[in-house]
Design a protein around this motif. Structure first.
Motif, PDB file in Angstrom:
ATOM      1  N   LEU A  70      26.157 -26.096  -0.551  1.00  0.00           N
ATOM      2  CA  LEU A  70      25.870 -24.668  -0.376  1.00  0.00           C
ATOM      3  C   LEU A  70      24.429 -24.459   0.099  1.00  0.00           C
ATOM      4  O   LEU A  70      24.158 -23.637   0.976  1.00  0.00           O
ATOM      5  N   ARG A  71      23.506 -25.229  -0.500  1.00  0.00           N
ATOM      6  CA  ARG A  71      22.099 -25.125  -0.066  1.00  0.00           C
ATOM      7  C   ARG A  71      21.962 -25.482   1.413  1.00  0.00           C
ATOM      8  O   ARG A  71      21.272 -24.801   2.167  1.00  0.00           O
ATOM      9  N   LEU A  74      23.614 -22.835   3.760  1.00  0.00           N
ATOM     10  CA  LEU A  74      22.800 -21.617   3.894  1.00  0.00           C
ATOM     11  C   LEU A  74      21.519 -21.872   4.691  1.00  0.00           C
ATOM     12  O   LEU A  74      21.190 -21.144   5.628  1.00  0.00           O
ATOM     13  N   LEU A 146      20.387 -21.619  -6.034  1.00  0.00           N
ATOM     14  CA  LEU A 146      19.942 -21.620  -4.628  1.00  0.00           C
ATOM     15  C   LEU A 146      18.509 -21.102  -4.546  1.00  0.00           C
ATOM     16  O   LEU A 146      18.258 -19.995  -4.127  1.00  0.00           O
ATOM     17  N   LEU A 151      15.691 -23.537  -0.055  1.00  0.00           N
ATOM     18  CA  LEU A 151      16.319 -23.039   1.179  1.00  0.00           C
ATOM     19  C   LEU A 151      15.308 -23.016   2.332  1.00  0.00           C
ATOM     20  O   LEU A 151      15.637 -23.343   3.473  1.00  0.00           O
ATOM     21  N   TRP A 155      15.642 -24.851   5.825  1.00  0.00           N
ATOM     22  CA  TRP A 155      15.507 -24.095   7.073  1.00  0.00           C
ATOM     23  C   TRP A 155      14.504 -24.784   7.994  1.00  0.00           C
ATOM     24  O   TRP A 155      14.759 -24.995   9.183  1.00  0.00           O
TER      25      TRP A 155
END
Lengths: 281, 268
Positions: A70-71, A74, A146, A151, A155
């Motif tokens: 999930l991390r 996203l 999260l 995140l 990114w």
């Protein structure tokens, strides 16, 4: 047996040689060591992914996979959503290229994990759950895991490959194609949608593949950092601290399999483009 | 009375090059192309032919003077123009039918309607219907040029600009395409401005052959012979001799870096 099948079997046998050798070495090492877990014990962990051993903070392999994935999804999604438009601007607009390229060149040589202390300083331990539910964030377990800091690192790790490959792809689009479309009446928006993005697509997909690979590697490193209390990286560290190496090994196997699947997925998406790209060469 | 479709009025185009400073690709040039006629521009490399074609297509703007299309000043690419380049410039990721129908797609014509029109044009350029679903890299050079011609014709332009469209083809294919192009043009005469290196091609296809050198027009020949023509006809032999003589009498072009993509070009 057809020649095609023989060729495929030969290829598969060659590809399996190294993994088989590693498995053999592992088996030998496990027989002569009390620390290295046996293949059977690792398989047992893999066969029971929802088992929650108290020694590992009662976190299961499945929940570790879910949180890490999930991390990455996203963080990588944000990187793709920002990297493609920025790469497009860098590739098409000389002023933007001159403004951003030196900074990007300087930032991309820094390991994304090195930014974790900085992102923790900026975001603290806040999470989307904390932002939405305040003090009740802990009730939203997965969402609370999260952390914005993690995140942001994901990114950053995926953004540069995506943006730079997009820019390179956009610069590689033949001006003759753009002009042909202009003469046919394409508006600036149509030029981007129908000529520039499809023309740059092979390079963009390469950027996405690279970005996904880096993001997946970085998430494991980021989860090993203190302050994170979930995910596959956290599981590896905890398993090592508790001497439950079968969990660490199982997590490593799962990391490899998911990394391979991610790459395969993006390769499959790029496959139709590869045909005309190869024909162009 | 003849109608003028394209008019160049005191047109000049200057480029700044890194190696040679400022270069005039076209200087103070006046030219008109009659509606429904084929005008051929011939001249050595770098004499400004392609620059002139790009100005007519609205892909570039003149440094001096003005270019008119059907009486209106050209300020950018306009509807009603079809452009055909040497390489065809088909989009490799699109199927043939989607390449041909691109102009209609950009104008918002529904898919079924534009595909039907694309199939009609595909037939006009003598390509079999099954080619529609191929990709450009699956076709021969001649077929690709036919597809590019179909794309240029699909939105029914009144003016066709052609930049050495047959130059990359072998001799047999080129001759066949010359014949097919003339038949197509005779079935529906459009204004054609054709740039070519080949003097034979110019006299075979054109109603008028204009010779360029160093950014200027140096000679202008009307071709009155009926089509189809043969370069071995006495009047054609004489015309070929005169055009070649006009080409030889001019010095090599002083301005060379004007071809698209050749070197870095800075607009002034």
């Amino acid at each position: 047996m057809t020649a095609r099948l023989t060729s495929w079997l030969r290829k598969a046998a060659r590809g399996a040689l190294l993994p088989l050798a590693v498995l053999d070495l592992w088996w030998l090492a496990a027989r002569h060591s009390v620390v290295i877990p046996s293949i059977a014990s690792v398989m047992d962990v893999l066969a029971h992914p929802f088992c929650e051993p108290p020694a590992l903070d009662s976190t299961s392999l499945a929940s570790g996979v879910a949180v890490s994935l999930l991390r990455v999804v996203l963080g990588f999604g944000l990187a793709a959503a920002s990297g493609i438009p920025i790469g497009l601007l860098i590739g098409r607009c000389r002023a933007v290229n001159e403004m951003l390229s030196p900074s990007i060149a300087a930032l991309m040589v820094i390991s994304p994990v090195a930014w974790l202390p900085v992102t923790i300083l900026v975001f603290g331990l806040s999470s989307p759950a904390a932002a939405c539910f305040g003090d009740n964030a802990w009730q939203h377990g997965l969402l609370d895991q999260l952390r914005f800091a993690v995140l942001a690192v994901i990114w950053m790790s995926a953004f540069f490959p995506v943006a730079l490959n997009t820019a390179a792809g956009v610069r590689g689009v033949r001006e003759a194609h753009v002009e042909a479309a202009r003469v046919l009446g394409a508006s600036p928006g149509q030029l981007i949608r129908k000529i520039i993005l499809p023309g740059a697509a092979p390079s963009i997909l390469t950027g996405l593949r690279l970005g996904a690979g880096v993001a997946w590697r970085v998430i494991i490193a980021a989860e090993i950092f203190p302050g994170t209390r979930s995910g596959l990286g956290y599981m590896i560290v905890t398993a090592q601290e508790q001497g439950r190496y079968e969990y660490a090994f199982a997590a490593i196997v799962i990391i490899g399999v998911i990394g391979l699947a991610l790459d395969g997925l993006l390769r499959a998406a790029a496959w139709p483009l590869g045909r005309w790209q190869a024909a162009q060469r | 009375m003849k109608t003028v479709a394209i008019r160049f009025e005191h047109v000049g185009r200057r480029f700044a090059t890194e190696a040679r400073g400022e270069v005039w690709a076209v200087r103070d040039l006046d030219l008109h192309c009659d509606a429904g006629k084929v005008t051929c521009l011939v001249g050595p490399s770098g004499c400004g032919k392609t620059t002139l074609l790009r100005l007519a297509a609205g892909l570039d703007r003149p440094t001096t003077g003005r270019v008119f299309m059907n009486g209106e000043t050209i300020a950018g690419p306009t509807a009603g123009i079809g452009l055909l380049s040497q390489e065809g410039d088909l989009l490799p990721w699109r199927r043939v039918i989607d390449n041909i129908a691109m102009g209609l797609e950009l104008r918002g014509v529904p898919r079924a309607e534009r595909h039907a029109q694309a199939r009609r044009v595909l037939e006009q350029v003598r390509l079999p219907p099954e080619v529609a679903h191929s990709h450009p890299h699956e076709l021969s050079g001649g077929m690709r040029q036919r597809v590019a011609l179909a794309r240029a014709l699909c939105h029914d332009p009144r003016v066709l600009l052609m930049d050495e469209p047959f130059a990359s083809l072998d001799e047999q294919t080129r001759e066949r395409l010359h014949g097919e192009f003339i038949e197509l043009w005779q079935s529906e005469p459009r204004t054609v401005l054709l740039v070519t290196h080949s003097v034979e091609e110019a006299v075979l296809l054109a109603d008028r052959v204009v010779v360029m050198a160093a950014g200027r027009l140096t000679a202008d020949f009307a071709v009155a012979s009926a089509r189809p023509r043969d370069v071995f006809q006495p009047d054609m032999i004489e015309l070929l001799r005169r055009v070649r003589s006009a080409l030889k009498s001019e010095p090599e072009a002083a301005s060379s870096p004007v071809a698209r993509g050749a070197g870095r070009k800075i607009q002034i």
